[in-house]
Write a protein that holds these residues in place. Structure first.
Motif, PDB file in Angstrom:
ATOM      1  N   UNK A  68     -33.798 -19.196 -44.521  1.00 29.25           N
ATOM      2  CA  UNK A  68     -34.867 -18.324 -45.007  1.00 29.25           C
ATOM      3  C   UNK A  68     -35.361 -17.316 -43.971  1.00 29.25           C
ATOM      4  N   UNK A  69     -34.803 -17.328 -42.800  1.00 27.84           N
ATOM      5  CA  UNK A  69     -35.243 -16.428 -41.733  1.00 27.84           C
ATOM      6  C   UNK A  69     -34.316 -15.207 -41.709  1.00 27.84           C
ATOM      7  N   UNK A  70     -34.789 -14.134 -41.175  1.00 28.66           N
ATOM      8  CA  UNK A  70     -33.976 -12.923 -41.034  1.00 28.66           C
ATOM      9  C   UNK A  70     -32.893 -13.173 -39.984  1.00 28.66           C
ATOM     10  N   UNK A  71     -31.757 -12.531 -40.156  1.00 27.61           N
ATOM     11  CA  UNK A  71     -30.617 -12.741 -39.260  1.00 27.61           C
ATOM     12  C   UNK A  71     -30.962 -12.476 -37.796  1.00 27.61           C
ATOM     13  N   UNK A  72     -31.657 -11.387 -37.522  1.00 31.63           N
ATOM     14  CA  UNK A  72     -31.952 -11.049 -36.130  1.00 31.63           C
ATOM     15  C   UNK A  72     -32.875 -12.087 -35.495  1.00 31.63           C
ATOM     16  N   UNK A  73     -33.766 -12.683 -36.276  1.00 25.97           N
ATOM     17  CA  UNK A  73     -34.628 -13.738 -35.738  1.00 25.97           C
ATOM     18  C   UNK A  73     -33.830 -15.014 -35.478  1.00 25.97           C
ATOM     19  N   UNK A  75     -30.677 -15.080 -34.752  1.00 20.82           N
ATOM     20  CA  UNK A  75     -29.820 -14.827 -33.596  1.00 20.82           C
ATOM     21  C   UNK A  75     -30.607 -14.993 -32.295  1.00 20.82           C
ATOM     22  N   UNK A  76     -31.813 -14.485 -32.265  1.00 19.34           N
ATOM     23  CA  UNK A  76     -32.662 -14.663 -31.073  1.00 19.34           C
ATOM     24  C   UNK A  76     -32.925 -16.139 -30.812  1.00 19.34           C
ATOM     25  N   UNK A  77     -33.219 -16.879 -31.878  1.00 21.76           N
ATOM     26  CA  UNK A  77     -33.480 -18.315 -31.732  1.00 21.76           C
ATOM     27  C   UNK A  77     -32.240 -19.035 -31.210  1.00 21.76           C
ATOM     28  N   UNK A  78     -31.085 -18.638 -31.699  1.00 19.85           N
ATOM     29  CA  UNK A  78     -29.831 -19.250 -31.244  1.00 19.85           C
ATOM     30  C   UNK A  78     -29.606 -18.994 -29.762  1.00 19.85           C
ATOM     31  N   UNK A  79     -29.887 -17.796 -29.288  1.00 23.62           N
ATOM     32  CA  UNK A  79     -29.716 -17.495 -27.864  1.00 23.62           C
ATOM     33  C   UNK A  79     -30.639 -18.349 -27.003  1.00 23.62           C
ATOM     34  N   UNK A  80     -31.855 -18.521 -27.443  1.00 21.71           N
ATOM     35  CA  UNK A  80     -32.794 -19.384 -26.707  1.00 21.71           C
ATOM     36  C   UNK A  80     -32.271 -20.815 -26.696  1.00 21.71           C
ATOM     37  N   UNK A  81     -31.822 -21.289 -27.849  1.00 21.37           N
ATOM     38  CA  UNK A  81     -31.285 -22.652 -27.934  1.00 21.37           C
ATOM     39  C   UNK A  81     -30.039 -22.807 -27.066  1.00 21.37           C
ATOM     40  N   UNK A  82     -29.211 -21.776 -26.975  1.00 22.76           N
ATOM     41  CA  UNK A  82     -28.026 -21.835 -26.125  1.00 22.76           C
ATOM     42  C   UNK A  82     -28.405 -21.979 -24.654  1.00 22.76           C
ATOM     43  N   UNK A  83     -29.400 -21.238 -24.232  1.00 24.71           N
ATOM     44  CA  UNK A  83     -29.845 -21.348 -22.831  1.00 24.71           C
ATOM     45  C   UNK A  83     -30.356 -22.760 -22.561  1.00 24.71           C
ATOM     46  N   UNK A  84     -31.130 -23.286 -23.467  1.00 14.67           N
ATOM     47  CA  UNK A  84     -31.622 -24.660 -23.309  1.00 14.67           C
ATOM     48  C   UNK A  84     -30.446 -25.632 -23.273  1.00 14.67           C
ATOM     49  N   UNK A  85     -29.481 -25.428 -24.148  1.00 14.40           N
ATOM     50  CA  UNK A  85     -28.310 -26.298 -24.184  1.00 14.40           C
ATOM     51  C   UNK A  85     -27.555 -26.250 -22.852  1.00 14.40           C
TER      52      UNK A  85
END
Length: 128
Positions: A68-73, A75-85
């Protein structure tokens, strides 16, 4: 990588092996187990890391059930999660270096959250 690490160690050359172009959750650990110490690359920008695997950005939102979220949001969330990972993966590698001399085979399960059995198998093949 194992042959290079063994040769460097045999000759008393204490330099890190740098793997450029790889920052994938699985292969980074495999290279680490073979003796590499520095990893960098752009895959953290191109994929979403989840449970020890890299997934296409187009698929990670479905895997994480973010419909339900916009793609660009997303994608930003995924990048943050990747850094945490990746930070977590770095901590797992450091813990493994501390625990392996004592726990040997048991260090895989206690240090690596994902794929510890497969990583133990990879380590055995590398060192056989």
């Amino acid at each position: 990588i194992k042959a290079v690490r063994t040769s460097l160690d045999h000759h008393g050359i204490s330099v890190p092996i740098h793997i450029f172009g790889n920052l994938d959750p699985l292969t980074s650990i495999m290279y680490f187990l073979a003796g590499a110490e520095i990893f960098d690359g752009l895959s953290w920008l191109r994929f979403g890391f989840y449970e020890g695997r890299a997934h296409y950005l187009q698929n990670i939102d479905a895997i994480r059930r973010r419909f339900h979220e916009k793609d660009y949001l997303n994608q930003r969330q995924t990048l943050v999660e990747n850094i945490i990972y990746l930070r977590t993966l770095q901590a797992e590698m450091k813990a493994f270096l501390k625990e392996f001399p004592e726990k040997k085979e048991g260090a895989f399960a206690s240090c690596f959250k994902h794929g510890s059995d497969q990583l133990k198998d990879v380590y055995q093949v590398i060192n056989s």
